[in-house]
Design an enzyme around this catalytic site. Sequence first.
Site, PDB file in Angstrom:
ATOM      1  N   HIS A 194       0.756  -1.201  -0.092  1.00  0.00           N
ATOM      2  CA  HIS A 194      -0.006  -0.054  -0.025  1.00  0.00           C
ATOM      3  C   HIS A 194       0.700   1.281  -0.093  1.00  0.00           C
ATOM      4  O   HIS A 194       0.428   2.087  -0.636  1.00  0.00           O
ATOM      5  CB  HIS A 194      -0.892   0.201   1.153  1.00  0.00           C
ATOM      6  CG  HIS A 194      -2.183  -0.605   1.001  1.00  0.00           C
ATOM      7  ND1 HIS A 194      -2.724  -1.443   1.768  1.00  0.00           N
ATOM      8  CD2 HIS A 194      -2.964  -0.827  -0.092  1.00  0.00           C
ATOM      9  CE1 HIS A 194      -3.788  -2.154   1.456  1.00  0.00           C
ATOM     10  NE2 HIS A 194      -3.716  -1.730   0.109  1.00  0.00           N
ATOM     11  N   GLU A 434      -2.086 -22.565 -17.771  1.00  0.00           N
ATOM     12  CA  GLU A 434      -0.824 -22.194 -16.800  1.00  0.00           C
ATOM     13  C   GLU A 434      -0.215 -23.541 -16.165  1.00  0.00           C
ATOM     14  O   GLU A 434       0.699 -23.364 -15.447  1.00  0.00           O
ATOM     15  CB  GLU A 434      -1.134 -21.077 -15.740  1.00  0.00           C
ATOM     16  CG  GLU A 434      -2.385 -21.687 -14.783  1.00  0.00           C
ATOM     17  CD  GLU A 434      -3.064 -20.625 -13.939  1.00  0.00           C
ATOM     18  OE1 GLU A 434      -2.391 -19.692 -13.668  1.00  0.00           O
ATOM     19  OE2 GLU A 434      -4.002 -20.585 -13.518  1.00  0.00           O
ATOM     20  N   ASP A 458       2.649 -19.067 -13.467  1.00  0.00           N
ATOM     21  CA  ASP A 458       2.449 -20.354 -13.338  1.00  0.00           C
ATOM     22  C   ASP A 458       3.229 -21.499 -14.120  1.00  0.00           C
ATOM     23  O   ASP A 458       3.731 -22.128 -13.895  1.00  0.00           O
ATOM     24  CB  ASP A 458       1.209 -20.762 -12.938  1.00  0.00           C
ATOM     25  CG  ASP A 458       0.836 -20.270 -11.319  1.00  0.00           C
ATOM     26  OD1 ASP A 458       1.749 -20.329 -10.597  1.00  0.00           O
ATOM     27  OD2 ASP A 458      -0.365 -19.592 -11.335  1.00  0.00           O
ATOM     28  N   CYS A 505      -2.039 -13.425 -19.714  1.00  0.00           N
ATOM     29  CA  CYS A 505      -2.099 -12.290 -18.569  1.00  0.00           C
ATOM     30  C   CYS A 505      -1.141 -12.604 -17.703  1.00  0.00           C
ATOM     31  O   CYS A 505      -1.343 -11.905 -16.630  1.00  0.00           O
ATOM     32  CB  CYS A 505      -3.789 -12.580 -17.973  1.00  0.00           C
ATOM     33  SG  CYS A 505      -3.952 -14.194 -17.536  1.00  0.00           S
TER      34      CYS A 505
HETATM   35  C1  PEP Z   1      -0.368 -16.523 -14.038  1.00  0.00           C
HETATM   36  O1  PEP Z   1      -0.072 -17.690 -13.457  1.00  0.00           O
HETATM   37  O2  PEP Z   1       0.172 -16.197 -15.029  1.00  0.00           O
HETATM   38  C2  PEP Z   1      -1.431 -15.608 -13.709  1.00  0.00           C
HETATM   39  C3  PEP Z   1      -1.645 -14.502 -14.409  1.00  0.00           C
HETATM   40  O3  PEP Z   1      -2.030 -15.927 -12.675  1.00  0.00           O
HETATM   41  P1  PEP Z   1      -1.519 -15.572 -11.033  1.00  0.00           P
HETATM   42  O4  PEP Z   1      -0.308 -14.908 -11.116  1.00  0.00           O
HETATM   43  O5  PEP Z   1      -2.645 -14.912 -10.311  1.00  0.00           O
HETATM   44  O6  PEP Z   1      -1.166 -17.152 -10.456  1.00  0.00           O
HETATM   45 MG    MG Z   2      -1.522 -18.593 -12.118  1.00  0.00          MG
END
Ligand code: PEP
Ligand code: MG
Length: 582
Positions: A194, A434, A458, A505
């Site tokens: 934060h 992932e 992941d 993502c």
């Molecule tokens: C990922 O694993 O790339 C992902 C976007 O999920 P997180 O980082 O929330 O595990």
């Molecule tokens: Mg993930």
Amino acid sequence: MEPKSEIVLHGIAASPGIVMGKAYIFTKHIPRIEEKTITVNDVEQELLRLRHAQTRSQKELEKILQLTEEKVGNQKAKIFEAQIMILSDTVLFDSIKKRIQKELKNAEWIVHKEISKYQQMMLKSPDEYMRERAHDVEDVKNRLIRNIQQDLLISRFEKKSVVISEMLTPADTVLFSRNDVLAYATDMGGTTSHAALLSRSLKIPSVVGLKDVSKHVQQEDWVLVDGYAGSVIINPTRETIARCNKRKREHRQFESKLELIRDLSAQTTDGKEIRLSGNIEFSQEFRFISQQGAHGIGLYRTEGIFLRSDAYPSEQVQFNEYKTIVEKAKPYKVVMRTLDIGGDKVLAENYSEENPFLGWRGIRILLDKPELFVTQLRAMFRASVHGEVWIMLPMISGIKEIRRSKELIEQVKQELRGKNIPFDENVKIGVMIEVPSAAVIASDIAQEVDFLSIGTNDLIQYLIAVDRGNETVSSLYQEFHPAVIKTIHHIIKAGHQHNKPVSMCGEMAGDPTATLLLLGLGLDEFSVTPVVLPEIKKIIRSVSFRESEEIAQRVLEMKTEEDIADFLRVNLHAMVPELLLE
Ligand code: PEP
Ligand code: MG
């Protein structure tokens, strides 16, 4: 006098900007907490000290809350509302009072013991968000103990200064900003703390996680803070200052150029349109993400609302949050990921396991606890009439999990229809790719769902067998490992073979060095952390798809991560020369 020698320290860039100034070293007062035995006659007095401290702490926090609201708005001030709530937690304070009466110990000792118990639980969590929130609890504890001991808080200094500290709480960050703070540099902290978020909102450059900056700097030393590169230079030489000034000018020019393209689409020079969206965890982040020019949300991590409360949030609480986000994102879509907590990661019940990353996580929990899953799905479907909702399942490792999830989704839709509750019949259902097993069968998976999203955070750790949070093996965590690139290529091809869009993502999507490659591999959507969004857009708008395809083909033939990273950097420099790679 000998000029002091220059020391360069590297940390994490938390808030952008380059500034130089004299150091103000802020040594956090750590209260000495002694265990004292009291008599039955002293109990009233101890309870009174506790009550006074509670009221005083509340008043202090209300002042900080007001200051934060004035400076950066209501949303960011919520941190302090949460701290005030801890101070008015009757269950917590009842148990503190009972322990003082029963154990006959001084108030600060019992406060320390009781609050630390919760804090320890939070600190053990493998989840970064939860560990960060443990710091909020720590702030409240220290404030309370300081007030029991009737110590004063110092947060004023005279001259323009760079504040150097072991760590800063969100409250310190706001209170210091009443002075002429040039920058913050701290030993501890991460980008999601934060304090880091607040320094960004306050537009104060900041570098965190410097490990031992507070030991190296002396009061009044000259310090140069580079909030772009994440470095701090103590006693910089004249050459260093000149170099940094030049970079500062370049950054300003570059940022004003990025500003110009903010509202434009992410289109390559030969006309290929790429979706560029943002990753989000809280509705509060929305303003920043749209300021950065995101076209929708490619990953909404719903864990946030679950981690904030002790019990699972109700369908209504979830619905309100989802609706807010969906409405804010209009006319763009929001990809909502169903709960991805894992192992002992703050489930309402106590649970721990040896290997949480290989354990009970994401979809595995949801399918074992269908009531939890179905409640979340209902909230998401209900939110779907307020904007465009896509639903994404985390940690999928095989087809069975998808089919079972789809059955539950169908069940939720039936139930809503039965009750005449409106929802969008065309909500798209997709999965995160992932887990390596899912990557291998991506083509079969693509036939079961509407879209794929590659979670490199992941995927890389599972593919290379390297824990994403373990510093000892972090050099092995390589996004440009040829196996990672070949896997990404395979997933994109599998999606396209069945006409399903493929997005990414994971953090790799937000690494400018990877943009050309991902573009050339055919990625349809990049969903990135908001800070990097304008830069990624700039790259996409500066290159042609055809050229990036050639680059990707070359990369697919390369054998080492070093060769790949060098090749991509050289090409990026050649194609987008104004880009400032740190
Ligand atoms: C990922 O694993 O790339 C992902 C976007 O999920 P997180 O980082 O929330 O595990
Ligand atoms: Mg993930």
